[in-house]
Design a protein around this motif. Structure first.
Motif, PDB file in Angstrom:
ATOM      1  N   PHE A 184       0.847  -1.177   0.000  1.00  0.00           N
ATOM      2  CA  PHE A 184       0.000   0.000   0.000  1.00  0.00           C
ATOM      3  C   PHE A 184       0.892   1.240   0.000  1.00  0.00           C
ATOM      4  O   PHE A 184       1.830   1.312   0.789  1.00  0.00           O
ATOM      5  N   GLU A 185       0.585   2.196  -0.844  1.00  0.00           N
ATOM      6  CA  GLU A 185       1.306   3.466  -0.806  1.00  0.00           C
ATOM      7  C   GLU A 185       0.636   4.355   0.233  1.00  0.00           C
ATOM      8  O   GLU A 185      -0.546   4.649   0.131  1.00  0.00           O
ATOM      9  N   MET A 186       1.396   4.764   1.236  1.00  0.00           N
ATOM     10  CA  MET A 186       0.842   5.631   2.280  1.00  0.00           C
ATOM     11  C   MET A 186       1.967   6.251   3.099  1.00  0.00           C
ATOM     12  O   MET A 186       3.100   5.756   3.107  1.00  0.00           O
ATOM     13  N   SER A 187       1.634   7.314   3.798  1.00  0.00           N
ATOM     14  CA  SER A 187       2.602   8.019   4.634  1.00  0.00           C
ATOM     15  C   SER A 187       2.915   7.216   5.893  1.00  0.00           C
ATOM     16  O   SER A 187       2.199   6.264   6.238  1.00  0.00           O
ATOM     17  N   GLU A 188       3.960   7.638   6.594  1.00  0.00           N
ATOM     18  CA  GLU A 188       4.332   6.977   7.844  1.00  0.00           C
ATOM     19  C   GLU A 188       3.200   7.074   8.872  1.00  0.00           C
ATOM     20  O   GLU A 188       2.864   6.076   9.537  1.00  0.00           O
ATOM     21  N   ILE A 189       2.600   8.261   8.983  1.00  0.00           N
ATOM     22  CA  ILE A 189       1.508   8.460   9.945  1.00  0.00           C
ATOM     23  C   ILE A 189       0.340   7.529   9.627  1.00  0.00           C
ATOM     24  O   ILE A 189      -0.205   6.860  10.514  1.00  0.00           O
ATOM     25  N   SER A 208       5.181  -6.907   8.933  1.00  0.00           N
ATOM     26  CA  SER A 208       4.871  -5.622   8.308  1.00  0.00           C
ATOM     27  C   SER A 208       6.152  -4.827   8.142  1.00  0.00           C
ATOM     28  O   SER A 208       7.116  -5.004   8.892  1.00  0.00           O
ATOM     29  N   CYS A 209       6.147  -3.951   7.143  1.00  0.00           N
ATOM     30  CA  CYS A 209       7.313  -3.089   6.904  1.00  0.00           C
ATOM     31  C   CYS A 209       6.849  -1.821   6.201  1.00  0.00           C
ATOM     32  O   CYS A 209       6.190  -1.899   5.157  1.00  0.00           O
ATOM     33  N   TRP A 210       7.174  -0.677   6.793  1.00  0.00           N
ATOM     34  CA  TRP A 210       6.963   0.604   6.098  1.00  0.00           C
ATOM     35  C   TRP A 210       8.316   1.196   5.777  1.00  0.00           C
ATOM     36  O   TRP A 210       9.185   1.289   6.639  1.00  0.00           O
ATOM     37  N   HIS A 211       8.481   1.622   4.514  1.00  0.00           N
ATOM     38  CA  HIS A 211       9.753   2.206   4.089  1.00  0.00           C
ATOM     39  C   HIS A 211       9.499   3.059   2.851  1.00  0.00           C
ATOM     40  O   HIS A 211       8.875   2.605   1.889  1.00  0.00           O
ATOM     41  N   GLN A 212       9.956   4.301   2.903  1.00  0.00           N
ATOM     42  CA  GLN A 212       9.882   5.220   1.762  1.00  0.00           C
ATOM     43  C   GLN A 212       8.481   5.276   1.144  1.00  0.00           C
ATOM     44  O   GLN A 212       8.311   5.146  -0.067  1.00  0.00           O
ATOM     45  N   GLY A 213       7.493   5.459   1.997  1.00  0.00           N
ATOM     46  CA  GLY A 213       6.140   5.680   1.513  1.00  0.00           C
ATOM     47  C   GLY A 213       5.373   4.445   1.098  1.00  0.00           C
ATOM     48  O   GLY A 213       4.292   4.559   0.510  1.00  0.00           O
ATOM     49  N   THR A 252      19.812  -7.710   4.282  1.00  0.00           N
ATOM     50  CA  THR A 252      20.440  -7.461   2.986  1.00  0.00           C
ATOM     51  C   THR A 252      19.661  -6.394   2.215  1.00  0.00           C
ATOM     52  O   THR A 252      20.060  -6.012   1.122  1.00  0.00           O
ATOM     53  N   HIS A 253      18.547  -5.930   2.785  1.00  0.00           N
ATOM     54  CA  HIS A 253      17.760  -4.841   2.208  1.00  0.00           C
ATOM     55  C   HIS A 253      18.636  -3.584   2.139  1.00  0.00           C
ATOM     56  O   HIS A 253      19.489  -3.358   2.994  1.00  0.00           O
ATOM     57  N   SER A 254      18.418  -2.748   1.136  1.00  0.00           N
ATOM     58  CA  SER A 254      19.268  -1.573   0.914  1.00  0.00           C
ATOM     59  C   SER A 254      19.272  -0.607   2.103  1.00  0.00           C
ATOM     60  O   SER A 254      20.240   0.136   2.301  1.00  0.00           O
ATOM     61  N   ALA A 269       2.035   1.398  19.497  1.00  0.00           N
ATOM     62  CA  ALA A 269       1.081   2.491  19.344  1.00  0.00           C
ATOM     63  C   ALA A 269       1.742   3.860  19.273  1.00  0.00           C
ATOM     64  O   ALA A 269       1.054   4.872  19.062  1.00  0.00           O
ATOM     65  N   ALA A 270       3.061   3.937  19.443  1.00  0.00           N
ATOM     66  CA  ALA A 270       3.756   5.227  19.397  1.00  0.00           C
ATOM     67  C   ALA A 270       3.603   5.854  18.014  1.00  0.00           C
ATOM     68  O   ALA A 270       3.642   5.164  16.998  1.00  0.00           O
ATOM     69  N   SER A 271       3.437   7.161  17.988  1.00  0.00           N
ATOM     70  CA  SER A 271       3.295   7.865  16.721  1.00  0.00           C
ATOM     71  C   SER A 271       4.662   7.978  16.040  1.00  0.00           C
ATOM     72  O   SER A 271       5.658   7.407  16.505  1.00  0.00           O
ATOM     73  N   ALA A 272       4.689   8.701  14.942  1.00  0.00           N
ATOM     74  CA  ALA A 272       5.942   8.886  14.213  1.00  0.00           C
ATOM     75  C   ALA A 272       6.991   9.534  15.115  1.00  0.00           C
ATOM     76  O   ALA A 272       6.685  10.457  15.872  1.00  0.00           O
ATOM     77  N   ILE A 273       8.216   9.025  15.052  1.00  0.00           N
ATOM     78  CA  ILE A 273       9.318   9.576  15.833  1.00  0.00           C
ATOM     79  C   ILE A 273      10.160  10.434  14.894  1.00  0.00           C
ATOM     80  O   ILE A 273      10.747   9.925  13.934  1.00  0.00           O
ATOM     81  N   ILE A 274      10.183  11.731  15.160  1.00  0.00           N
ATOM     82  CA  ILE A 274      10.848  12.670  14.263  1.00  0.00           C
ATOM     83  C   ILE A 274      12.330  12.765  14.622  1.00  0.00           C
ATOM     84  O   ILE A 274      12.701  13.316  15.664  1.00  0.00           O
ATOM     85  N   LEU A 275      13.163  12.187  13.779  1.00  0.00           N
ATOM     86  CA  LEU A 275      14.609  12.218  13.957  1.00  0.00           C
ATOM     87  C   LEU A 275      15.264  12.403  12.596  1.00  0.00           C
ATOM     88  O   LEU A 275      14.728  11.964  11.575  1.00  0.00           O
ATOM     89  N   ARG A 276      16.401  13.037  12.584  1.00  0.00           N
ATOM     90  CA  ARG A 276      17.141  13.204  11.335  1.00  0.00           C
ATOM     91  C   ARG A 276      17.651  11.852  10.870  1.00  0.00           C
ATOM     92  O   ARG A 276      18.259  11.109  11.636  1.00  0.00           O
ATOM     93  N   GLY A 277      17.428  11.507   9.620  1.00  0.00           N
ATOM     94  CA  GLY A 277      17.842  10.221   9.082  1.00  0.00           C
ATOM     95  C   GLY A 277      16.674   9.529   8.407  1.00  0.00           C
ATOM     96  O   GLY A 277      15.564  10.060   8.327  1.00  0.00           O
ATOM     97  N   GLU A 278      16.911   8.328   7.925  1.00  0.00           N
ATOM     98  CA  GLU A 278      15.900   7.552   7.209  1.00  0.00           C
ATOM     99  C   GLU A 278      15.439   6.389   8.075  1.00  0.00           C
ATOM    100  O   GLU A 278      16.254   5.717   8.705  1.00  0.00           O
ATOM    101  N   GLN A 279      14.133   6.140   8.106  1.00  0.00           N
ATOM    102  CA  GLN A 279      13.592   5.080   8.957  1.00  0.00           C
ATOM    103  C   GLN A 279      12.926   3.972   8.145  1.00  0.00           C
ATOM    104  O   GLN A 279      12.329   4.221   7.104  1.00  0.00           O
ATOM    105  N   LEU A 280      13.048   2.766   8.672  1.00  0.00           N
ATOM    106  CA  LEU A 280      12.307   1.597   8.196  1.00  0.00           C
ATOM    107  C   LEU A 280      11.599   1.034   9.422  1.00  0.00           C
ATOM    108  O   LEU A 280      12.221   0.838  10.469  1.00  0.00           O
ATOM    109  N   ILE A 281      10.282   0.791   9.302  1.00  0.00           N
ATOM    110  CA  ILE A 281       9.473   0.416  10.464  1.00  0.00           C
ATOM    111  C   ILE A 281       8.950  -1.004  10.303  1.00  0.00           C
ATOM    112  O   ILE A 281       8.363  -1.358   9.282  1.00  0.00           O
TER     113      ILE A 281
END
Length: 357
Positions: A184-189, A208-213, A252-254, A269-281
């Motif tokens: 599914f294409e969707m935002s982190e939130i 489950s995995c969220w990465h780059q939208g 081995t994922h990029s 249940a924690a919301s998005a954690i705003i930190l500098r860098g790229e996240q994979l959830i």
């Protein structure tokens, strides 16, 4: 065919440990070395466990396997696959040298952990050689504890600091009858909101995995249950989904290439954690991988403050400056428990000193 005397090998381990304790010589307990990069310092003379290998017993109908510490993870997985069974926590392999002793000692779990459970949830028993060179058996029909603790499960994540895990008994589970993955294409939130909503519904989500939208789900279970979930959720089917989940499991994922990698463990249940860098959830929001270019003391402190405010903790998993501390600092009461356990099993402090704190 050469006969291997495992009792002789164990006796050699015992003698070496007793001498090390008497002389105060640090020992570095090591299997295949596939996770040498994980943790703080590597210190001491190597005690190689790979000769102490082999499956001791396996009862497919009882869903239990017992193996010696040096047994390759690949060997165990191949045996289980012959009987359509698996280690449900999907331990990351980190190379062909990975051993079952290292799997338990590091306590790392893969994508299925949020639905199936962690490594410690599958440890039924263990044989531990302590700092006196004595083999202690925990688990089985009668649970033996130290100060009220289930010691066999305490060994999960101990990084060899309590002693040498000689054997471990693990619960195994049948392979799912069917698996399918959706995207599914969707935002982190939106992804975090949907994951929490779906967690409260009878859906067979196993990863489950969220990465780059993009949010990716894996469904596992009976044919009818997976088909019904696909119809309800919609999304775009992911062909060759096994390769995707393997890339997450074995990192081995990029996303896991380059930079410093932080493992953020937070409530799902924690919301998005705003930190500098790229996240994979992963894990329905409970595990978040933060990749940054570098990691100095100031940045590490900021990451840990932010994650602690969200109710979690942060581990400098790979790369970066380890002087900031790989593992999140322990609360004083928890640190006291660590100290008492260490004193009970390794009074001379010879096992993997400095590996954790």
């Amino acid at each position: 065919m050469t006969h291997v005397s495992y009792s002789n090998i164990a006796a050699q381990f015992s003698e070496r440990i007793r001498v090390a304790t008497d002389e105060g010589t640090p020992l570095r307990l090591r299997g295949g070395g596939s996770k040498d990069w994980y943790g703080q310092a590597l210190d001491g003379e190597v005690l190689d466990t790979r000769a102490y290998a082999g499956v001791v017993s396996y009862e497919p109908t009882e869903l239990v396997i017992t193996a010696r510490c040096g047994t390759p993870l690949a060997e165990i997985e191949a045996l289980l696959a012959q009987h359509q069974q698996m280690l449900a926590f999907e331990p990351p392999r980190h190379g062909a040298a990975s051993t079952i002793g290292g799997v338990v000692a590091s306590a790392l779990s893969g994508p299925r952990r949020a639905s199936a459970g962690a490594v410690r949830d599958f440890v039924l028993g263990a044989v531990l050689m302590d700092g006196h060179g004595e083999a202690l058996r925990f688990g089985g029909q009668v649970m033996k504890n130290v100060a009220g603790y289930d010691v066999s499960r305490l060994l999960a994540g101990s990084f060899g600091t309590l002693g040498l895990i000689l054997e471990v008994s693990l619960k195994v589970l049948p392979l799912p009858l069917r698996e399918a993955s959706l995207r599914f294409e969707m935002s982190e939130i939106d992804a975090l909101r949907h994951l929490n909503e779906w967690a409260g519904q009878p859906l067979p989500i196993s990863a489950s995995c969220w990465h780059q939208g993009v949010l990716t789900l894996r469904l596992s279970g009976a044919e009818a249950a997976v088909a019904a979930a696909q119809r309800k959720l919609g999304g775009v089917p992911l062909p060759d989904d096994a390769a995707f989940w393997t890339s997450l499991r074995d990192q081995t994922h990029s996303h896991f290439d380059g930079g410093a990698l932080w493992r953020l463990s937070v409530p799902a249940a924690a919301s998005a954690i705003i930190l500098r860098g790229e996240q994979l959830i992963e894990w329905g929001g409970a595990q978040r991988w933060l990749k940054v270019e570098a990691s100095d003391a100031e940045q590490a402190a900021g990451i840990r403050r932010t994650v602690a405010a969200a109710g979690g903790h942060a581990t400098l998993f790979r790369g970066g400056d380890k002087s900031v501390g790989v593992f999140h600092p322990l609360a004083p009461a928890v640190a006291k428990i660590h100290e008492r356990l260490k004193q009970s099993f390794d009074p001379a402090g010879i096992f993997n000193p400095g590996r954790m704190y």
